[in-house]
Design a protein around this motif. Structure first.
Motif, PDB file in Angstrom:
ATOM      1  N   ARG A 197       0.828  -1.215   0.000  1.00 37.81           N
ATOM      2  CA  ARG A 197       0.000   0.000   0.000  1.00 37.81           C
ATOM      3  C   ARG A 197       0.860   1.262   0.000  1.00 37.81           C
ATOM      4  N   ASP A 198       2.102   1.163  -0.426  1.00 38.78           N
ATOM      5  CA  ASP A 198       3.046   2.276  -0.379  1.00 38.78           C
ATOM      6  C   ASP A 198       2.742   3.339  -1.432  1.00 38.78           C
TER       7      ASP A 198
ATOM      8  N   ALA B 130       4.138   7.463   2.322  1.00 37.04           N
ATOM      9  CA  ALA B 130       2.865   7.148   2.953  1.00 37.04           C
ATOM     10  C   ALA B 130       2.479   5.702   2.654  1.00 37.04           C
ATOM     11  N   SER B 131       1.479   5.252   3.358  1.00 37.32           N
ATOM     12  CA  SER B 131       0.960   3.899   3.194  1.00 37.32           C
ATOM     13  C   SER B 131      -0.411   3.859   3.856  1.00 37.32           C
ATOM     14  N   ALA B 132      -1.020   2.695   3.831  1.00 42.32           N
ATOM     15  CA  ALA B 132      -2.230   2.487   4.631  1.00 42.32           C
ATOM     16  C   ALA B 132      -1.795   2.279   6.075  1.00 42.32           C
ATOM     17  N   ASP B 133      -2.738   2.398   6.996  1.00 39.76           N
ATOM     18  CA  ASP B 133      -2.462   2.072   8.391  1.00 39.76           C
ATOM     19  C   ASP B 133      -2.205   0.569   8.489  1.00 39.76           C
ATOM     20  N   LYS B 134      -1.419   0.173   9.468  1.00 42.66           N
ATOM     21  CA  LYS B 134      -1.029  -1.230   9.611  1.00 42.66           C
ATOM     22  C   LYS B 134      -2.214  -2.205   9.607  1.00 42.66           C
TER      23      LYS B 134
ATOM     24  N   GLY C   3      -0.902  -1.940   5.701  1.00 48.23           N
ATOM     25  CA  GLY C   3       0.040  -0.886   5.365  1.00 48.23           C
ATOM     26  C   GLY C   3       1.340  -1.002   6.129  1.00 48.23           C
TER      27      GLY C   3
ATOM     28  N   ARG D 207       5.366   4.399   7.796  1.00 48.10           N
ATOM     29  CA  ARG D 207       5.019   5.512   6.919  1.00 48.10           C
ATOM     30  C   ARG D 207       3.770   6.221   7.420  1.00 48.10           C
ATOM     31  N   TRP D 208       3.617   7.469   7.021  1.00 43.22           N
ATOM     32  CA  TRP D 208       2.412   8.229   7.341  1.00 43.22           C
ATOM     33  C   TRP D 208       1.221   7.604   6.628  1.00 43.22           C
ATOM     34  N   ASN D 209       0.083   7.532   7.316  1.00 45.36           N
ATOM     35  CA  ASN D 209      -1.131   7.042   6.680  1.00 45.36           C
ATOM     36  C   ASN D 209      -2.143   8.187   6.602  1.00 45.36           C
TER      37      ASN D 209
ATOM     38  N   ASP E  76      -3.255   9.509   9.999  1.00 42.95           N
ATOM     39  CA  ASP E  76      -2.225  10.353  10.628  1.00 42.95           C
ATOM     40  C   ASP E  76      -2.252  11.758  10.033  1.00 42.95           C
TER      41      ASP E  76
END
Length: 157
Positions: free
Chosen positions: A30-31, A44-48, A52, A56-58, A61
């Protein structure tokens, strides 16, 4: 462009192709790289919980950060207008996002917890009231459909 209208642009580039594109739910990362001309990229990415990268920032955030920073900047302006000298400001913001059980959801609440230090004890009361003005002025808080509350603590040095 209308008077007072501001436009913003960014490029979001998906960098999560692991070799087979979106051939399956677990087959891609999801990067994302977020780019704005003249500024450093944001990884950025999705939340874990949504597969994600937690480093990285989602989007969640970034929404919370936008609300916190907008209040901070609006607050500083409100304080200047009220002749309050702020010497320190730190916010420990939290947000609640609730899934709807249908692959969606929404933020339902954000709580900003600014810890403000002003130059003189006589400024504390005006500094406390400036949070209301900051909330009124904040473009981001005025753009969301959930409550953005604040519980500020103001002290003097």
């Amino acid at each position: 462009m209308a008077l007072g209208e501001h436009r913003y642009a960014l490029t979001a580039t998906w960098t999560g192709d692991l070799g087979t594109g979106t051939s399956g739910y677990r087959e891609y990362a999801r990067d994302v790289t977020l780019s704005v001309d003249g500024k450093p990229d944001v990884l950025a990415s999705a939340d874990k919980p949504f597969r994600g990268d937690a480093t990285r920032w989602n989007p969640e955030d970034m929404l919370l950060a936008a609300l916190s920073e907008c209040h901070l900047l609006s607050y500083l302006l409100a304080c200047v207008t009220a002749s309050v000298v702020v010497v320190s400001y730190r916010d420990r913001a939290t947000g609640v996002m609730t899934e709807d059980g249908r692959s969606g959801g929404a933020f339902t609440d954000v709580l900003l917890r600014p810890e403000v230090v002003v130059a003189e004890p006589a400024m504390i009361e005006r500094a406390e009231h400036a949070h209301e003005e900051a909330h009124r002025m904040c473009f981001i808080a005025n753009s969301v459909n959930f409550p953005v509350r604040h519980e500020a603590v103001v002290t003097s040095r």
